[in-house]
Write an enzyme that holds these catalytic residues in place. Structure first.
Site, PDB file in Angstrom:
ATOM      1  N   ASP A 449       0.472  -1.146   0.076  1.00 28.57           N
ATOM      2  CA  ASP A 449       0.046   0.168   0.429  1.00 28.57           C
ATOM      3  C   ASP A 449       0.919   1.303   0.111  1.00 28.57           C
ATOM      4  O   ASP A 449       1.532   1.500   0.885  1.00 28.57           O
ATOM      5  CB  ASP A 449      -1.167  -0.323   0.986  1.00 28.57           C
ATOM      6  CG  ASP A 449      -2.199   0.858   1.087  1.00 28.57           C
ATOM      7  OD1 ASP A 449      -1.752   1.510   0.484  1.00 28.57           O
ATOM      8  OD2 ASP A 449      -3.508   1.164   2.251  1.00 28.57           O
ATOM      9  N   HIS A 450       0.628   2.028  -0.859  1.00 29.01           N
ATOM     10  CA  HIS A 450       1.402   3.361  -1.042  1.00 29.01           C
ATOM     11  C   HIS A 450       1.597   3.807  -0.361  1.00 29.01           C
ATOM     12  O   HIS A 450       2.399   5.688   0.489  1.00 29.01           O
ATOM     13  CB  HIS A 450       1.880   3.975  -2.847  1.00 29.01           C
ATOM     14  CG  HIS A 450       2.984   3.872  -2.843  1.00 29.01           C
ATOM     15  ND1 HIS A 450       4.029   3.702  -2.284  1.00 29.01           N
ATOM     16  CD2 HIS A 450       3.820   4.154  -4.148  1.00 29.01           C
ATOM     17  CE1 HIS A 450       5.659   5.097  -2.723  1.00 29.01           C
ATOM     18  NE2 HIS A 450       4.694   4.708  -4.037  1.00 29.01           N
ATOM     19  N   ARG A 451       0.264   4.403   0.348  1.00 28.60           N
ATOM     20  CA  ARG A 451       0.075   5.395   1.131  1.00 28.60           C
ATOM     21  C   ARG A 451       1.297   5.237   2.360  1.00 28.60           C
ATOM     22  O   ARG A 451       0.923   6.331   3.007  1.00 28.60           O
ATOM     23  CB  ARG A 451      -1.333   5.006   2.076  1.00 28.60           C
ATOM     24  CG  ARG A 451      -2.369   5.689   0.214  1.00 28.60           C
ATOM     25  CD  ARG A 451      -3.966   5.134   0.648  1.00 28.60           C
ATOM     26  NE  ARG A 451      -4.207   3.548   1.277  1.00 28.60           N
ATOM     27  CZ  ARG A 451      -5.174   3.435   1.926  1.00 28.60           C
ATOM     28  NH1 ARG A 451      -6.373   3.794   2.046  1.00 28.60           N
ATOM     29  NH2 ARG A 451      -5.202   2.098   2.277  1.00 28.60           N
TER      30      ARG A 451
END
Length: 479
Positions: A449-451
């Site tokens: 999850d690139h968040r």
């Protein structure tokens, strides 16, 4: 879960419980009791399948089974009564022969009169509790209210469908329960079948005739293969048969585990921004270590395979990079750091894809991890995974290599930050110590999850896993 009702004797009702968080319905897979059987508190009476798993339901009181409200294969809402139990020793009147009831329900024109008779009034006339779908004598048959028509809510799912304009009678097609089951197994819509039996009743021959007719275009249900262990508890799938001539499509209802998986994957794919990185690794030394551990007395009776060492490598990588073991809290706009690892293992089962997890996997020794992996996989394949076992996961491994696949871009399990895909381990030419030699090689893919996981953190985690598998002695030096 139980209520008391006043009938000829005290009768207790067992309702479909919520066997998971927020579940609204479940399918009855198999009954283990029948009317007249004696049950005791805690005895398993049936197996149901929810959107998450197959679960055995124990009954919370003693007594004699009076009625099973739904047949196997019915989908039942949480809170509906599925079985009634009388006092221990109560006699359950024998049901009249099925032949005495030519139809499962009365025609529409007769329904108002039948429904007007209350259950209390029916008891003195010999109303006999039976499994839904298996009729009693016509003289004592009362039509159960349709689903949602009354507070009792005991009608079967079949009785809640196909209402009007059928076979010219303005009611559901008339057929005995065995014929209805045959039609369901063969994917035949009874509303499209021309009845030849007395009083417009559909016979078995009518159903087979509809199957043979090209214009019938039945919807064939594809049976799922089940392992021998699962077949002992799950209802048998209909025998496979070739599609009727002219059939061009197969339609399979989306429900249970497959429906839940689809919804979860769509939600994950369009909520968390996925990034996937790949690395190809020489795992020759890891494969040698697997062979050595199989001979180690500490692993006697345990299954030792590459997945065990890959799991341990991921756990070590997470300990070295703890920020990856987190979740995104959208409501509070927070990153929730997890100080424990519940390691999920994606498992392909006859019921669909399941992702049970090993609780507190970070605290387990290698033999303990091997035992937990063996229990997790065998339980999943038998269809016995509990909903609790699939909740609270933090990271997941999906071993697509068992299907001969080299790599892939896995979708995150909802609520998790990373998932590791393991490709097939193959003998390939590899430069080793300056020379091209045949080596055991695999490809790893890490989606995150690139968040909350940036490229640097994701690369460190994947790099650590690869380094451990290339030099498994790092399991000791990095631990």
């Amino acid at each position: 879960m139980t209520t008391m009702t006043d009938t000829t004797s005290a009768v207790r009702e067992f309702k479909m419980p919520d066997v998971g968080e927020g579940l609204t319905e479940a399918e009855i897979l198999k009954w283990f009791v029948a009317p007249g059987d004696t049950v005791t508190d805690g005895q398993v009476v049936c197996e149901v399948e929810t959107a998450k798993a197959a679960v055995e339901l124990p009954i919370p009181f003693d007594g004699t089974v009076r009625e099973l409200r739904f047949p196997e294969g019915s989908t039942v809402d949480v809170g509906q009564v599925i079985i009634t139990v009388g006092a221990a020793g109560d006699a359950v009147p024998e049901a009249a022969p099925a032949e005495a009831a030519p139809a499962e329900v009365v025609p529409a024109e007769a329904a108002p009169a039948a429904e007007a008779v209350s259950a209390d009034a029916a008891a003195p006339t010999g109303r006999q509790p039976v499994l839904v779908g298996y009729g009693v004598a016509e003289s004592s048959t009362k039509r159960r209210p349709r689903r949602g028509a009354s507070a009792g809510g005991g009608a079967s799912v079949q009785e809640a469908s196909a209402e009007a304009g059928v076979n010219g009678h303005g009611a559901r097609p008339l057929a005995k329960p065995p014929v209805r089951k045959l039609a369901k197994d063969l994917g035949v819509d009874l509303a499209a079948v021309t009845p030849t039996g007395p009083d417009g009743i559909i016979t078995r021959e009518d159903v087979h005739a509809a199957v043979a007719a090209p214009e019938a275009a039945p919807q064939w249900a594809a049976p799922q293969e089940q392992p021998a262990a699962a077949a002992q508890t799950a209802p048998a799938a209909p025998a496979a048969s070739a599609p009727a001539a002219g059939a061009r499509e197969t339609r399979i209802p989306v429900k249970g585990v497959r429906k839940a998986t689809a919804q979860a994957m769509v939600g994950s794919a369009f909520t968390a921004p996925h990034v996937t990185e790949f690395v190809t690794v020489d795992v020759t030394r890891t494969m040698k270590l697997v062979d050595e551990l199989k001979q180690d007395r500490a692993f006697e009776g345990l299954r030792v395979n590459p997945l065990l060492l890959i799991s341990k490598a991921l756990l070590v990588a997470i300990r070295r990079n703890p920020e990856v073991n987190a979740a995104w809290d959208e409501a509070n706009q927070e990153i929730v750091q997890k100080h424990y690892v519940n390691l999920g293992i994606a498992a392909a089962t006859p019921r669909g894809l399941l992702v049970p997890n090993i609780k507190d996997a970070h605290d387990k020794t290698l033999p303990e991890l091997a035992a937990a992996l063996g229990d997790l996989v065998s339980t999943a394949r038998e269809g016995k995974t509990s909903p609790a076992a699939m909740q609270g996961g933090t990271v997941t491994i999906t071993n697509i290599g068992v299907f001969g696949i080299d790599t892939g871009t896995p979708i995150l399990n909802p609520g998790e930050s990373a998932i590791l895909a393991v490709g097939a381990i193959k003998l390939q030419p590899w430069v080793h110590k300056g020379k091209v030699k045949p080596r055991q090689v695999t490809t790893l893919g890490l989606s995150f999850d690139h968040r909350l996981v940036d490229g640097e953190l994701g690369s460190k985690v994947l790099g650590d896993v690869a380094a451990i598998l290339e030099q498994p002695k790092r399991l000791m030096t990095w631990s």
